[in-house]
Design an enzyme around this catalytic site. Structure first.
Site, mmCIF file in Angstrom:
data_model
loop_
_atom_site.group_PDB
_atom_site.id
_atom_site.type_symbol
_atom_site.label_atom_id
_atom_site.label_comp_id
_atom_site.label_asym_id
_atom_site.label_seq_id
_atom_site.Cartn_x
_atom_site.Cartn_y
_atom_site.Cartn_z
ATOM 1 N N ASN A 232 19.901 4.951 -23.193
ATOM 2 C CA ASN A 232 19.507 4.166 -22.055
ATOM 3 C C ASN A 232 21.032 4.870 -21.521
ATOM 4 O O ASN A 232 20.431 4.805 -20.413
ATOM 5 C CB ASN A 232 19.187 2.642 -22.500
ATOM 6 C CG ASN A 232 18.257 2.326 -21.323
ATOM 7 O OD1 ASN A 232 17.494 3.250 -20.759
ATOM 8 N ND2 ASN A 232 18.013 0.889 -21.607
ATOM 9 N N ASP A 241 12.640 4.437 -20.877
ATOM 10 C CA ASP A 241 11.392 3.478 -20.719
ATOM 11 C C ASP A 241 10.608 5.068 -21.130
ATOM 12 O O ASP A 241 9.685 4.218 -21.382
ATOM 13 C CB ASP A 241 10.842 3.231 -19.403
ATOM 14 C CG ASP A 241 11.704 1.825 -18.565
ATOM 15 O OD1 ASP A 241 11.684 1.581 -19.603
ATOM 16 O OD2 ASP A 241 11.631 1.911 -17.756
ATOM 17 N N ASP A 265 14.060 -2.305 -27.749
ATOM 18 C CA ASP A 265 13.675 -1.001 -28.089
ATOM 19 C C ASP A 265 12.861 -1.893 -29.685
ATOM 20 O O ASP A 265 12.471 -0.834 -30.441
ATOM 21 C CB ASP A 265 15.127 -0.761 -28.226
ATOM 22 C CG ASP A 265 16.298 -1.319 -29.799
ATOM 23 O OD1 ASP A 265 16.084 -2.266 -29.658
ATOM 24 O OD2 ASP A 265 16.840 -0.389 -30.167
#
Length: 347
Positions: A232, A241, A265
């Site tokens: 990320n 995403d 996650d």
């Protein structure tokens, strides 16, 4: 499932309202019986008192479930028709027949739209028969001038039309409300990003499975994307995403069971067949590594760590089951990630 719950509450509210209505009509009938008693109209008092007694019986029946409610509905329809005939004949005087105008209101409350149409049609037929009998002899005790007969028919038809129209609008509004409840409950149970079930749905379904089965035998898989924070931070939240969406899609394609986004996650799978837990978990692990590597949208080597358990006892609470799966997931991460740790838990 959501639709059934909404319909169940709607049906329960309907039975409650009709039970209250029986009592209200019973009280009104008792009031009329008392009024006729003090007015020295004993026959009218008797009819009102008998009708009140039948309404009370209907109320008692309405308290004992769906079948008894149907019996109460049939009895009330028969009682209402006989009362209407009594009023039409004119035993209660020229104004007594005007009480029939309340029949459509009571009909939609007790029977709904379609049955009330048939009930009103039946009563209208009786009125036409008694008011316009093709003979010089009159079927009514009280004499009704022709203008009054047409006026009574007009009022009854007008009240019927208004009642049926309002019931149609009410039914349409109720259906819209049910659809809206379904829509928002569906949003409540699904993750907005990945479209799989969310934590709320997970808790609801898991608790239902454990609560309603004597011999619990199911599987649970907890999945975590390895080093997702670094992915990320390096590739950005948009890519993160996309990876979450792809993860949900990969997991969904590896099983026919319910898939949940547990949070962040982490994803979870609830399996009704405990024998498929280990095999399904390994399929997810392999598929994720292969498909993400071959996906041009990411260009990274991403893996998942999985904790999988089979539950063969109803003695475990949902918190204990989650704790056992989380422990397996923790072991998978400690042993090098990109692997499955499976455990079968029994008494």
């Amino acid at each position: 499932m959501e639709y059934i719950l909404v319909k169940h509450h709607s049906l329960k509210n309907k039975y409650l309202s009709t039970s209250v209505a029986y009592i209200v009509i019973c009280i009104i009938s008792l009031f009329m019986a008392g009024y006729n008693y003090f007015d020295n109209k004993l026959p009218h008092m008797t009819v009102a008192f008998v009708f009140a007694g039948f309404c009370f019986i209907n109320y008692i029946l309405s308290l004992f479930g769906k079948v008894c409610n149907k019996i109460a509905e049939i009895l009330f329809a028969v009682e209402a028709v006989f009362l209407c005939i009594y009023l039409i004949i004119g035993s209660a005087g020229s104004t007594g027949v005007m009480w029939i105008c309340l029949l459509p209101v009571c009909g939609v409350l007790f029977f709904g739209l379609k049955k009330t149409i048939w009930l009103c049609a039946a009563v209208l037929s009786v009125m036409l028969l008694f008011f316009f009998y093709p003979d010089d002899r009159s079927l009514t005790i009280h004499f009704y001038p022709i203008s009054l007969r047409f006026r009574i028919l007009f009022f009854f038809i007008a009240f019927s039309a208004i009642s049926l129209f309002l019931e149609t609008k009410r039914k349409a509004t109720q259906n819209e409300l049910i659809a809206l409840q379904e829509k928002y409950h569906d949003l409540y149970l699904h993750d907005a990003l990945t479209s799989v079930y969310n934590r709320h749905a997970f808790n609801e379904i898991l608790n239902n499975e454990i609560s309603f089965e004597d011999n619990v035998f199911f599987g649970f898989i907890l999945i975590d994307i390895d080093y997702f924070k670094e992915i990320n931070d390096t590739l950005g939240h948009y890519t993160g995403d996309l990876l979450l969406i792809e993860t949900a899609d990969i997991i969904t394609r590896q099983t026919n069971e319910k898939v949940f986004r547990w949070g962040g996650d982490e994803f979870a799978v609830f399996l009704k067949n405990a024998n498929e837990v280990k095999n399904t978990a390994e399929k997810i692990c392999r598929a994720f590594e292969t498909e993400i590597k071959e996906n041009d949208n990411f260009g990274i080597n991403a893996t998942v760590s999985i904790g999988a358990i089979s539950v063969c006892s109803s003695a475990f609470s949902s918190s204990e089951i989650l704790k056992a799966a989380d422990k397996c997931l923790y072991q998978a991460k400690n042993q090098g990630r990109n692997r499955v740790i499976y455990k079968k838990i029994t008494l």
